[in-house]
Scaffold this active site. Structure first.
Site, PDB file in Angstrom:
ATOM      1  N   TYR A  13      -6.259   9.316  21.648  1.00 46.10           N
ATOM      2  CA  TYR A  13      -5.152   9.526  22.359  1.00 46.10           C
ATOM      3  C   TYR A  13      -3.897  10.730  22.706  1.00 46.10           C
ATOM      4  CZ  TYR A  13      -1.544  12.225  18.293  1.00 46.10           C
ATOM      5  OH  TYR A  13      -0.491  12.484  18.193  1.00 46.10           O
ATOM      6  N   ASP A  37       3.553  -4.018  11.855  1.00 47.84           N
ATOM      7  CA  ASP A  37       1.999  -3.643  12.146  1.00 47.84           C
ATOM      8  C   ASP A  37       2.707  -3.097  13.470  1.00 47.84           C
ATOM      9  OD1 ASP A  37      -0.009  -2.763  13.729  1.00 47.84           O
ATOM     10  OD2 ASP A  37      -1.008  -5.029  12.027  1.00 47.84           O
ATOM     11  N   LYS A  53       0.733  -1.232   0.091  1.00 50.25           N
ATOM     12  CA  LYS A  53       0.349   0.206   0.026  1.00 50.25           C
ATOM     13  C   LYS A  53       1.615   0.725  -0.011  1.00 50.25           C
ATOM     14  CE  LYS A  53      -4.242  -2.056   2.337  1.00 50.25           C
ATOM     15  NZ  LYS A  53      -4.949  -1.873   3.657  1.00 50.25           N
ATOM     16  N   SER A 113       6.385  11.824  20.077  1.00 51.69           N
ATOM     17  CA  SER A 113       4.341  12.114  20.839  1.00 51.69           C
ATOM     18  C   SER A 113       4.116  13.197  20.003  1.00 51.69           C
ATOM     19  CB  SER A 113       5.507  12.435  22.725  1.00 51.69           C
ATOM     20  OG  SER A 113       3.885  12.899  23.303  1.00 51.69           O
ATOM     21  N   LYS A 141       0.030   9.384  24.266  1.00 51.80           N
ATOM     22  CA  LYS A 141       0.752  10.409  24.001  1.00 51.80           C
ATOM     23  C   LYS A 141       1.344  10.515  26.522  1.00 51.80           C
ATOM     24  CE  LYS A 141       1.754  10.371  20.163  1.00 51.80           C
ATOM     25  NZ  LYS A 141       2.544   9.129  19.417  1.00 51.80           N
ATOM     26  N   ASN A 143       8.046   6.126  16.075  1.00 52.33           N
ATOM     27  CA  ASN A 143       7.328   7.519  15.118  1.00 52.33           C
ATOM     28  C   ASN A 143       5.943   6.875  14.437  1.00 52.33           C
ATOM     29  OD1 ASN A 143       6.596   9.804  13.233  1.00 52.33           O
ATOM     30  ND2 ASN A 143       6.164   8.115  11.801  1.00 52.33           N
ATOM     31  N   THR A 164       1.291  17.111   7.684  1.00 55.80           N
ATOM     32  CA  THR A 164       1.857  16.096   6.936  1.00 55.80           C
ATOM     33  C   THR A 164       0.201  15.193   6.164  1.00 55.80           C
ATOM     34  OG1 THR A 164       1.316  14.697   9.261  1.00 55.80           O
ATOM     35  CG2 THR A 164       3.365  15.864   8.651  1.00 55.80           C
TER      36      THR A 164
END
Length: 288
Positions: A150, A58, A39, A136, A154, A85, A185
């Protein structure tokens, strides 16, 4: 300096991709990972034509972590810099997040890095050299509405990193927490809204408003990822504009928005500390 060997998860997109290209352009060795090489064929080819190597990984599949680290170590003999990352964000009100969404968020953003660190540390410790970079977010310091899970993942990663930095310093190893603000991004494109959607009590409120703001800035983020990863590279290597920060900092905030939010967070924490000081200081046993 001699070329370093970088192992970068989530290297087929976002910060990981830009960091891989930056390190390769500087003459370093890069082993990047992608959840699906097929992909991500275009970016995989881009990294490999520039001399890097891409491995499929993964990070939520715990049983594969040690094998992949061993495979990476065999390519150049060791890993100098482990960059955790790979990650994503699930968005929605805390009340609306499903157990499955919460679990996957932590498996990706926290347990994946934890297992990679545990797999890479023995070799780094034996060599007495290495740096662990945990990517982070400003959300690891300041949790906005919609980002509860989320931010929690973090916050957990940052807590782990703080402790880890103290545990491995005597072995000659370094830890760096990277806290990006809004960079251009694919991060927002990859963010996933909770499957149940926004429940009625939260419609028209602060959660709905923040979700709308995320939608409005998608593709218009001010942060330049090439500049952001350059600062990371410089702090790790001790070279360039931010090179003098090597070994001097635990956290690397990136972006004016990150700096502003962390400053406000520090003010809030300081205020809470001051107004509760009398209460907090009066909780010891009287006879000790």
């Amino acid at each position: 300096m001699a070329p370093l060997v970088w192992f970068i998860t989530g290297g087929s997109s976002g910060f990981g991709y830009y960091l891989a290209l930056h390190a390769l352009a500087a003459g370093h060795h890069v082993i990047a990972t992608a959840r699906s090489v097929t992909k991500s064929a275009e970016t995989v080819q881009d990294i490999e034509t520039k001399g890097g190597k891409v491995i499929e990984l993964d990070v939520t599949k715990a049983e594969t972590i040690r094998q992949v680290i061993s495979q990476a170590e065999s390519i150049h003999g060791h890993i100098d810099v482990l960059v955790n990352n790979a990650g994503y964000s699930v968005l929605g009100a805390v009340e609306d997040i499903t157990p499955e969404e919460a679990t996957l968020q932590f498996e990706t953003n926290f347990f994946g890095p934890l297992r990679l660190i545990q797999a890479a540390l023995p070799s780094m410790r034996a060599r007495g050299a290495g740096t662990i970079v945990n990517v982070s977010s400003v959300a690891g310091q300041d949790a906005l509405p919609t980002c509860g899970l989320y931010a929690a993942s973090k916050f957990a990663l940052e807590g782990l990193s703080e402790s880890l930095s103290r545990e491995v310093a005597s072995f000659g190893l370094g830890v760096l927490i990277v806290e990006p603000g809004a960079f251009k991004t694919n991060f927002l494109e990859a963010a996933k809204k909770t499957d149940v959607g926004l429940s009625e009590p939260y419609r028209g409120g602060v959660v709905d408003t923040v979700l709308g703001k995320f939608d409005s800035i998608r593709g218009f983020q001010r942060g330049d990822p090439a500049k952001g990863v350059a600062r990371v590279f410089e702090v790790v290597t001790g070279e360039g504009a931010a090179g003098d920060l090597k070994g001097r900092i635990l956290r690397l905030p990136l972006g004016p928005d990150c700096v502003a939010r962390v400053e406000e967070k520090l003010k809030s924490v300081s205020s809470d500390l001051e107004v509760t000081r009398g209460v907090a200081m009066g909780t010891d046993y009287d006879n000790l």
